[in-house]
Design a protein around this motif. Sequence first.
Motif, PDB file in Angstrom:
ATOM      1  N   LEU A 157      10.566  10.099  -8.859  1.00 41.46           N
ATOM      2  CA  LEU A 157      10.911   8.898  -8.092  1.00 41.46           C
ATOM      3  C   LEU A 157      10.468   9.025  -6.642  1.00 41.46           C
ATOM      4  O   LEU A 157      10.114   8.037  -5.991  1.00 41.46           O
ATOM      5  CB  LEU A 157      12.425   8.664  -8.149  1.00 41.46           C
ATOM      6  CG  LEU A 157      12.974   7.516  -7.312  1.00 41.46           C
ATOM      7  CD1 LEU A 157      12.494   6.173  -7.864  1.00 41.46           C
ATOM      8  CD2 LEU A 157      14.503   7.556  -7.267  1.00 41.46           C
ATOM      9  N   GLN A 158      10.468  10.249  -6.120  1.00 43.85           N
ATOM     10  CA  GLN A 158      10.193  10.463  -4.700  1.00 43.85           C
ATOM     11  C   GLN A 158       8.714  10.314  -4.352  1.00 43.85           C
ATOM     12  O   GLN A 158       8.381  10.235  -3.169  1.00 43.85           O
ATOM     13  CB  GLN A 158      10.710  11.845  -4.286  1.00 43.85           C
ATOM     14  CG  GLN A 158      12.207  11.978  -4.496  1.00 43.85           C
ATOM     15  CD  GLN A 158      12.732  13.366  -4.213  1.00 43.85           C
ATOM     16  OE1 GLN A 158      13.890  13.536  -3.896  1.00 43.85           O
ATOM     17  NE2 GLN A 158      11.900  14.390  -4.336  1.00 43.85           N
ATOM     18  N   ASN A 188      12.276  16.192  -7.220  1.00 44.67           N
ATOM     19  CA  ASN A 188      11.335  15.402  -8.008  1.00 44.67           C
ATOM     20  C   ASN A 188      11.464  15.719  -9.496  1.00 44.67           C
ATOM     21  O   ASN A 188      11.371  14.819 -10.334  1.00 44.67           O
ATOM     22  CB  ASN A 188       9.898  15.647  -7.537  1.00 44.67           C
ATOM     23  CG  ASN A 188       9.413  14.570  -6.584  1.00 44.67           C
ATOM     24  OD1 ASN A 188       9.616  13.380  -6.815  1.00 44.67           O
ATOM     25  ND2 ASN A 188       8.790  14.975  -5.490  1.00 44.67           N
ATOM     26  N   TRP A 189      11.681  16.989  -9.829  1.00 42.08           N
ATOM     27  CA  TRP A 189      11.903  17.331 -11.237  1.00 42.08           C
ATOM     28  C   TRP A 189      13.161  16.666 -11.775  1.00 42.08           C
ATOM     29  O   TRP A 189      13.228  16.305 -12.944  1.00 42.08           O
ATOM     30  CB  TRP A 189      12.048  18.846 -11.395  1.00 42.08           C
ATOM     31  CG  TRP A 189      10.844  19.631 -11.007  1.00 42.08           C
ATOM     32  CD1 TRP A 189       9.541  19.184 -10.954  1.00 42.08           C
ATOM     33  CD2 TRP A 189      10.810  21.003 -10.600  1.00 42.08           C
ATOM     34  NE1 TRP A 189       8.716  20.198 -10.541  1.00 42.08           N
ATOM     35  CE2 TRP A 189       9.459  21.330 -10.313  1.00 42.08           C
ATOM     36  CE3 TRP A 189      11.778  21.992 -10.455  1.00 42.08           C
ATOM     37  CZ2 TRP A 189       9.063  22.598  -9.898  1.00 42.08           C
ATOM     38  CZ3 TRP A 189      11.400  23.255 -10.035  1.00 42.08           C
ATOM     39  CH2 TRP A 189      10.050  23.556  -9.762  1.00 42.08           C
ATOM     40  N   ALA A 190      14.168  16.507 -10.923  1.00 44.71           N
ATOM     41  CA  ALA A 190      15.441  15.918 -11.358  1.00 44.71           C
ATOM     42  C   ALA A 190      15.394  14.402 -11.423  1.00 44.71           C
ATOM     43  O   ALA A 190      16.274  13.787 -12.022  1.00 44.71           O
ATOM     44  CB  ALA A 190      16.561  16.359 -10.413  1.00 44.71           C
ATOM     45  N   LEU A 191      14.378  13.783 -10.812  1.00 45.69           N
ATOM     46  CA  LEU A 191      14.358  12.324 -10.660  1.00 45.69           C
ATOM     47  C   LEU A 191      13.103  11.668 -11.234  1.00 45.69           C
ATOM     48  O   LEU A 191      12.750  10.562 -10.822  1.00 45.69           O
ATOM     49  CB  LEU A 191      14.499  11.955  -9.180  1.00 45.69           C
ATOM     50  CG  LEU A 191      15.838  12.271  -8.526  1.00 45.69           C
ATOM     51  CD1 LEU A 191      15.752  12.064  -7.010  1.00 45.69           C
ATOM     52  CD2 LEU A 191      16.950  11.420  -9.107  1.00 45.69           C
ATOM     53  N   PHE A 192      12.456  12.314 -12.173  1.00 42.59           N
ATOM     54  CA  PHE A 192      11.254  11.737 -12.766  1.00 42.59           C
ATOM     55  C   PHE A 192      10.253  11.267 -11.708  1.00 42.59           C
ATOM     56  O   PHE A 192       9.713  10.162 -11.783  1.00 42.59           O
ATOM     57  CB  PHE A 192      11.604  10.555 -13.687  1.00 42.59           C
ATOM     58  CG  PHE A 192      12.385  10.928 -14.913  1.00 42.59           C
ATOM     59  CD1 PHE A 192      11.850  11.810 -15.852  1.00 42.59           C
ATOM     60  CD2 PHE A 192      13.643  10.405 -15.144  1.00 42.59           C
ATOM     61  CE1 PHE A 192      12.571  12.148 -16.995  1.00 42.59           C
ATOM     62  CE2 PHE A 192      14.367  10.741 -16.286  1.00 42.59           C
ATOM     63  CZ  PHE A 192      13.834  11.609 -17.205  1.00 42.59           C
ATOM     64  N   GLN A 238       0.837  -1.190   0.000  1.00 37.91           N
ATOM     65  CA  GLN A 238       0.000   0.000   0.000  1.00 37.91           C
ATOM     66  C   GLN A 238       0.883   1.256   0.000  1.00 37.91           C
ATOM     67  O   GLN A 238       2.084   1.179   0.302  1.00 37.91           O
ATOM     68  CB  GLN A 238      -0.907   0.006   1.231  1.00 37.91           C
ATOM     69  CG  GLN A 238      -1.847  -1.188   1.322  1.00 37.91           C
ATOM     70  CD  GLN A 238      -2.925  -1.156   0.259  1.00 37.91           C
ATOM     71  OE1 GLN A 238      -3.331  -0.080  -0.197  1.00 37.91           O
ATOM     72  NE2 GLN A 238      -3.394  -2.330  -0.155  1.00 37.91           N
ATOM     73  N   PRO A 239       0.324   2.418  -0.326  1.00 34.99           N
ATOM     74  CA  PRO A 239       1.135   3.639  -0.330  1.00 34.99           C
ATOM     75  C   PRO A 239       1.865   3.906   0.983  1.00 34.99           C
ATOM     76  O   PRO A 239       2.980   4.448   0.976  1.00 34.99           O
ATOM     77  CB  PRO A 239       0.106   4.734  -0.636  1.00 34.99           C
ATOM     78  CG  PRO A 239      -0.915   4.049  -1.481  1.00 34.99           C
ATOM     79  CD  PRO A 239      -1.023   2.663  -0.899  1.00 34.99           C
ATOM     80  N   HIS A 240       1.278   3.503   2.132  1.00 30.93           N
ATOM     81  CA  HIS A 240       1.929   3.804   3.411  1.00 30.93           C
ATOM     82  C   HIS A 240       3.107   2.886   3.714  1.00 30.93           C
ATOM     83  O   HIS A 240       3.713   3.002   4.780  1.00 30.93           O
ATOM     84  CB  HIS A 240       0.905   3.747   4.556  1.00 30.93           C
ATOM     85  CG  HIS A 240       0.277   2.404   4.762  1.00 30.93           C
ATOM     86  ND1 HIS A 240      -0.930   2.054   4.186  1.00 30.93           N
ATOM     87  CD2 HIS A 240       0.682   1.313   5.458  1.00 30.93           C
ATOM     88  CE1 HIS A 240      -1.242   0.813   4.535  1.00 30.93           C
ATOM     89  NE2 HIS A 240      -0.284   0.348   5.314  1.00 30.93           N
ATOM     90  N   HIS A 241       3.466   2.003   2.792  1.00 37.60           N
ATOM     91  CA  HIS A 241       4.630   1.144   2.984  1.00 37.60           C
ATOM     92  C   HIS A 241       5.903   1.738   2.364  1.00 37.60           C
ATOM     93  O   HIS A 241       6.930   1.061   2.290  1.00 37.60           O
ATOM     94  CB  HIS A 241       4.373  -0.250   2.398  1.00 37.60           C
ATOM     95  CG  HIS A 241       3.310  -1.009   3.133  1.00 37.60           C
ATOM     96  ND1 HIS A 241       2.207  -1.548   2.512  1.00 37.60           N
ATOM     97  CD2 HIS A 241       3.179  -1.304   4.461  1.00 37.60           C
ATOM     98  CE1 HIS A 241       1.446  -2.153   3.411  1.00 37.60           C
ATOM     99  NE2 HIS A 241       2.013  -2.013   4.587  1.00 37.60           N
ATOM    100  N   SER A 242       5.813   2.982   1.902  1.00 39.21           N
ATOM    101  CA  SER A 242       6.972   3.678   1.333  1.00 39.21           C
ATOM    102  C   SER A 242       7.019   5.097   1.880  1.00 39.21           C
ATOM    103  O   SER A 242       5.981   5.707   2.139  1.00 39.21           O
ATOM    104  CB  SER A 242       6.878   3.746  -0.197  1.00 39.21           C
ATOM    105  OG  SER A 242       6.719   2.482  -0.781  1.00 39.21           O
ATOM    106  N   TRP A 243       8.246   5.599   2.030  1.00 34.33           N
ATOM    107  CA  TRP A 243       8.419   7.000   2.405  1.00 34.33           C
ATOM    108  C   TRP A 243       8.209   7.869   1.167  1.00 34.33           C
ATOM    109  O   TRP A 243       8.682   7.536   0.084  1.00 34.33           O
ATOM    110  CB  TRP A 243       9.811   7.231   2.984  1.00 34.33           C
ATOM    111  CG  TRP A 243       9.973   6.622   4.347  1.00 34.33           C
ATOM    112  CD1 TRP A 243      10.486   5.402   4.641  1.00 34.33           C
ATOM    113  CD2 TRP A 243       9.597   7.215   5.595  1.00 34.33           C
ATOM    114  NE1 TRP A 243      10.456   5.189   6.005  1.00 34.33           N
ATOM    115  CE2 TRP A 243       9.919   6.282   6.612  1.00 34.33           C
ATOM    116  CE3 TRP A 243       9.012   8.440   5.954  1.00 34.33           C
ATOM    117  CZ2 TRP A 243       9.671   6.541   7.963  1.00 34.33           C
ATOM    118  CZ3 TRP A 243       8.778   8.704   7.300  1.00 34.33           C
ATOM    119  CH2 TRP A 243       9.106   7.761   8.289  1.00 34.33           C
TER     120      TRP A 243
END
Length: 400
Positions: free
Chosen positions: A310-311, A304-308, A291-296
């Motif tokens: 990813l964050q 975020n602009w620099a990492l597509f 679920q979404p709450h299993h990731s930071w």
Amino acid sequence: MTATAAQDNGLSGYVDRKRRLWLFSLMVPGLALVGPLLYMLVSPQIIWLWLSTLFGYVVIPMLDGVLGEDLSNPPEEAVPALEADSYYRYVTYALVPILWISFLVNIIFLGTHDLPWYGTLAVILATGGSLGFGLNLGHEMGHKKTTLERWLAKITLALGCYGHFFVEHNRGHHRDVATPEDPASARMGESIYRFVFREMPGAFFRAWDLEAQRLDRCGKSVWSLENEILQPALISAVLYGGLIAWLGIEMLPIMLLIAFWGAFQLTQANYIEHYGLLRAKQANGRYERCQPHHSWNSNHLFSNWALFHLQRHSDHHAHPTRRYQSLRDFPDLPRLPNGYFGMYLLAYFPQLWAKVMDKRLLAAVDRDPERINFLPAKKEMLMRRYNLGPQEQVPEEVLA
């Protein structure tokens, strides 16, 4: 992009205000080229060679702090057209030659210039850092179903001799994420220096086992050219072998250090993305669906602009095939205090990391130890430190 253009693209009037800003995902990795070019074309100053590393570890965390976060999401009715818009794919395609050119120019620069050790170190860090962006690109395209994107992922991962990530991440990490079985999910109490010795070898061996099982089911040898680990490995062997034949065997340790630093960028990302979070095991012995709450999560703008995106890792793990421009934020997610680049720097200081992140972890799981992925050797100590054990029951007459 105007509202009229948005309608012409089938986006129902939705305007992606970050559309042009995704070009930072090309510009920031391209900074690895700037130092050597300035050294050769402007003046032979070593400081030029440190520019991209300083930008990553100093400037980007500061920009994230100043620019803040973006909590906006594209409307769901606009997502199909947003994902079909070829512009976003072309941006990812464009990064492939940038990374290859950057790698080749920097290796040739190192092989043809007599630099002091700290100049060589600067180029190693800059080039390895660009390979980290390559791993991120391989991550984005490796999840897609088109043959072109999947091969571009392998070609990009081959730069850093990390082609097994294509198999390991998609079929291993996404299956086992946020569980003790996952070598790529960090545990509470585990420093990044301990994590790297578990994550790097564990990821390779899991990838090899998964690919061997797949090929066995298909009735093919593990040494077949159908092996999706061997395919990028052969590209790596030709690339590195050709550069060594041209520039000399003394380049081998330098290129291996660059490859390691590139792989370490992935290790850092894995370390912060799921630190201490645990999926519950169900009565049937299987873990609950991710679920979404299993990731930071982090919505910090510039990184975020620099990492597509990813964050926005929470939505990615819940919906792995969703493209970067469509990833969403959700309320009540575990949130990082800065973007990834700032968190990388924090992770280098384990005591400071624990001071900042352990309290955030406890808040994210409502202090429930059953929702924490502990480092086994430190579980009891952490339970005592944060008073997570069974609480003494207060007699009712006292409460009265």
